[in-house]
Write a protein that holds these residues in place. Structure first.
Motif, PDB file in Angstrom:
ATOM      1  N   THR A  22    -103.529 -72.765  73.817  1.00  0.00           N
ATOM      2  CA  THR A  22    -103.247 -71.337  73.732  1.00  0.00           C
ATOM      3  C   THR A  22    -103.558 -70.992  72.265  1.00  0.00           C
ATOM      4  O   THR A  22    -104.332 -70.036  72.008  1.00  0.00           O
ATOM      5  N   GLY A  23    -103.145 -71.833  71.177  1.00  0.00           N
ATOM      6  CA  GLY A  23    -103.508 -71.600  69.760  1.00  0.00           C
ATOM      7  C   GLY A  23    -105.132 -71.560  69.713  1.00  0.00           C
ATOM      8  O   GLY A  23    -105.593 -70.717  68.808  1.00  0.00           O
ATOM      9  N   GLN A  24    -105.771 -72.067  70.621  1.00  0.00           N
ATOM     10  CA  GLN A  24    -107.259 -72.212  70.235  1.00  0.00           C
ATOM     11  C   GLN A  24    -107.920 -70.996  71.080  1.00  0.00           C
ATOM     12  O   GLN A  24    -109.139 -70.965  71.123  1.00  0.00           O
ATOM     13  N   GLY A  25    -107.068 -70.033  71.575  1.00  0.00           N
ATOM     14  CA  GLY A  25    -107.649 -68.801  72.408  1.00  0.00           C
ATOM     15  C   GLY A  25    -107.811 -68.984  73.878  1.00  0.00           C
ATOM     16  O   GLY A  25    -108.314 -68.300  74.440  1.00  0.00           O
ATOM     17  N   HIS A  26    -107.408 -70.228  74.567  1.00  0.00           N
ATOM     18  CA  HIS A  26    -107.636 -70.481  75.856  1.00  0.00           C
ATOM     19  C   HIS A  26    -106.120 -69.832  76.757  1.00  0.00           C
ATOM     20  O   HIS A  26    -105.178 -69.785  76.248  1.00  0.00           O
ATOM     21  N   TYR A  98    -113.469 -88.042  79.718  1.00  0.00           N
ATOM     22  CA  TYR A  98    -112.420 -88.995  79.734  1.00  0.00           C
ATOM     23  C   TYR A  98    -111.820 -89.135  78.369  1.00  0.00           C
ATOM     24  O   TYR A  98    -112.487 -89.719  77.407  1.00  0.00           O
ATOM     25  N   LEU A  99    -110.616 -88.707  78.142  1.00  0.00           N
ATOM     26  CA  LEU A  99    -110.035 -88.807  76.919  1.00  0.00           C
ATOM     27  C   LEU A  99    -108.661 -89.707  76.907  1.00  0.00           C
ATOM     28  O   LEU A  99    -108.087 -89.687  77.854  1.00  0.00           O
ATOM     29  N   VAL A 100    -108.545 -90.552  76.036  1.00  0.00           N
ATOM     30  CA  VAL A 100    -107.492 -91.702  76.168  1.00  0.00           C
ATOM     31  C   VAL A 100    -106.433 -91.238  75.067  1.00  0.00           C
ATOM     32  O   VAL A 100    -106.731 -90.972  73.854  1.00  0.00           O
ATOM     33  N   LYS A 101    -105.130 -91.144  75.453  1.00  0.00           N
ATOM     34  CA  LYS A 101    -104.220 -90.898  74.555  1.00  0.00           C
ATOM     35  C   LYS A 101    -103.785 -91.951  73.797  1.00  0.00           C
ATOM     36  O   LYS A 101    -103.996 -93.318  74.084  1.00  0.00           O
ATOM     37  N   PRO A 102    -103.184 -91.823  72.369  1.00  0.00           N
ATOM     38  CA  PRO A 102    -102.970 -90.404  71.997  1.00  0.00           C
ATOM     39  C   PRO A 102    -104.047 -89.789  71.297  1.00  0.00           C
ATOM     40  O   PRO A 102    -105.210 -90.338  71.014  1.00  0.00           O
ATOM     41  N   PHE A 103    -104.231 -88.544  71.252  1.00  0.00           N
ATOM     42  CA  PHE A 103    -105.288 -87.786  70.678  1.00  0.00           C
ATOM     43  C   PHE A 103    -104.723 -86.507  70.199  1.00  0.00           C
ATOM     44  O   PHE A 103    -103.610 -86.115  70.666  1.00  0.00           O
ATOM     45  N   SER A 104    -105.534 -86.063  68.947  1.00  0.00           N
ATOM     46  CA  SER A 104    -105.004 -84.892  68.760  1.00  0.00           C
ATOM     47  C   SER A 104    -105.554 -83.574  69.405  1.00  0.00           C
ATOM     48  O   SER A 104    -106.285 -83.654  70.269  1.00  0.00           O
ATOM     49  N   SER A 105    -104.899 -82.410  68.988  1.00  0.00           N
ATOM     50  CA  SER A 105    -104.899 -81.089  69.881  1.00  0.00           C
ATOM     51  C   SER A 105    -106.467 -80.611  69.343  1.00  0.00           C
ATOM     52  O   SER A 105    -107.141 -80.134  70.303  1.00  0.00           O
ATOM     53  N   GLU A 106    -107.048 -80.997  68.317  1.00  0.00           N
ATOM     54  CA  GLU A 106    -108.279 -80.647  67.928  1.00  0.00           C
ATOM     55  C   GLU A 106    -109.323 -81.414  68.635  1.00  0.00           C
ATOM     56  O   GLU A 106    -110.282 -80.991  68.959  1.00  0.00           O
ATOM     57  N   HIS A 107    -109.003 -82.754  68.968  1.00  0.00           N
ATOM     58  CA  HIS A 107    -110.031 -83.698  69.528  1.00  0.00           C
ATOM     59  C   HIS A 107    -109.978 -82.940  71.125  1.00  0.00           C
ATOM     60  O   HIS A 107    -110.972 -82.916  71.520  1.00  0.00           O
ATOM     61  N   LEU A 108    -108.934 -82.827  71.685  1.00  0.00           N
ATOM     62  CA  LEU A 108    -108.992 -82.236  73.007  1.00  0.00           C
ATOM     63  C   LEU A 108    -109.650 -80.906  73.086  1.00  0.00           C
ATOM     64  O   LEU A 108    -110.429 -80.802  74.236  1.00  0.00           O
ATOM     65  N   GLY A 109    -109.348 -79.833  72.310  1.00  0.00           N
ATOM     66  CA  GLY A 109    -109.988 -78.712  72.289  1.00  0.00           C
ATOM     67  C   GLY A 109    -111.513 -78.797  72.008  1.00  0.00           C
ATOM     68  O   GLY A 109    -112.277 -78.223  72.694  1.00  0.00           O
ATOM     69  N   ALA A 110    -111.880 -79.689  71.304  1.00  0.00           N
ATOM     70  CA  ALA A 110    -113.512 -79.912  71.094  1.00  0.00           C
ATOM     71  C   ALA A 110    -114.123 -80.371  72.290  1.00  0.00           C
ATOM     72  O   ALA A 110    -115.064 -80.178  72.859  1.00  0.00           O
ATOM     73  N   ARG A 111    -113.282 -81.350  73.043  1.00  0.00           N
ATOM     74  CA  ARG A 111    -113.772 -81.958  74.367  1.00  0.00           C
ATOM     75  C   ARG A 111    -113.695 -80.957  75.429  1.00  0.00           C
ATOM     76  O   ARG A 111    -114.840 -80.770  76.316  1.00  0.00           O
TER      77      ARG A 111
END
Length: 221
Positions: A22-26, A98-111
């Motif tokens: 949400t903070g990234q605008g979604h 496919y993204l493996v935890k743990p990951f940062s919010s920035e990484h998820l946002g970029a994916r």
């Protein structure tokens, strides 16, 4: 800005990811169960689904297969499972990333952004006089808009995305009718679709049946 469906059963993780995206605008809607996710993708048009695998009611891999049966919305798997065989299996089953935890919010946002870019690039399909807008669920042939049912459009866009390739009948059924493997269902929908495209099985223009193998969609010669 995109609409995101987050499927995550851990309430702490779910809340954190919702805040981050949400903070990234979604616009983000979070659910905890696979059955809730299926209801959502059936009732609403999301731009992307972020899917955990360890769900309490249904394994995420099975949920992915069922989601693929009703929508082509991009799916990003976000899970603690890091087995390479599992990753390959789910990517082949229709996951877009496919993204493996743990990951940062920035990484998820970029994916998520990368998947959305790829989806936008693939939403316009032009094959001869046939134009398909996947986002608007609109198909036009030789300048005339087609009146298609939900499944007719899914079948047409599924074949068009793999234009020129003979798509096996079993794969079409598994993707579009995962709980109903009757060949006659596919034949009936192909017949309806051919009629609306202005062709017959004996004189195909776009939809060519390869007997005993599958169906190929190509531009008329």
């Amino acid at each position: 800005m995109a609409s995101v469906l987050l499927v995550e059963d851990d309430p702490v993780v779910r809340a954190a990811v919702v805040r981050a995206l949400t903070g990234q605008g979604h616009i983000v809607h979070g659910v905890a169960l696979a059955i809730e996710a299926l209801r959502e993708v059936t009732a609403h048009d999301y731009d992307v689904v972020v899917l955990d695998l360890g769900l309490p009611d249904l394994d995420g891999g099975d949920a992915l297969r069922m989601i693929r049966g009703v929508t082509n919305t991009p799916v990003v798997i976000a899970t603690a499972r890091d087995d390479e065989g599992e990753i390959v299996r789910l990517l082949n089953a229709g996951a877009d990333d496919y993204l493996v935890k743990p990951f940062s919010s920035e990484h998820l946002g970029a994916r998520v952004q990368a998947v959305l870019r790829r989806a936008r690039d693939s939403k316009q399909l032009v094959i001869g006089g046939l134009e398909i807008d996947v986002a608007l669920r609109r198909a036009v042939v030789d300048g005339t808009e087609l009146s298609l049912t939900h499944k007719e459009f899914e079948l047409l866009s599924f074949l068009a995305a793999r234009q020129g390739e003979v798509v096996p009948r079993a794969e079409i059924l598994a993707s579009l009718w995962p709980s109903h493997r009757d060949d006659q269902t596919l034949d009936v929908h192909l017949s309806w679709l051919r009629r609306k495209l202005g062709e017959r099985a004996a004189q195909p223009r776009y939809l060519h049946t390869v007997r005993g193998v599958g169906v190929r969609l190509v531009a008329p010669r």
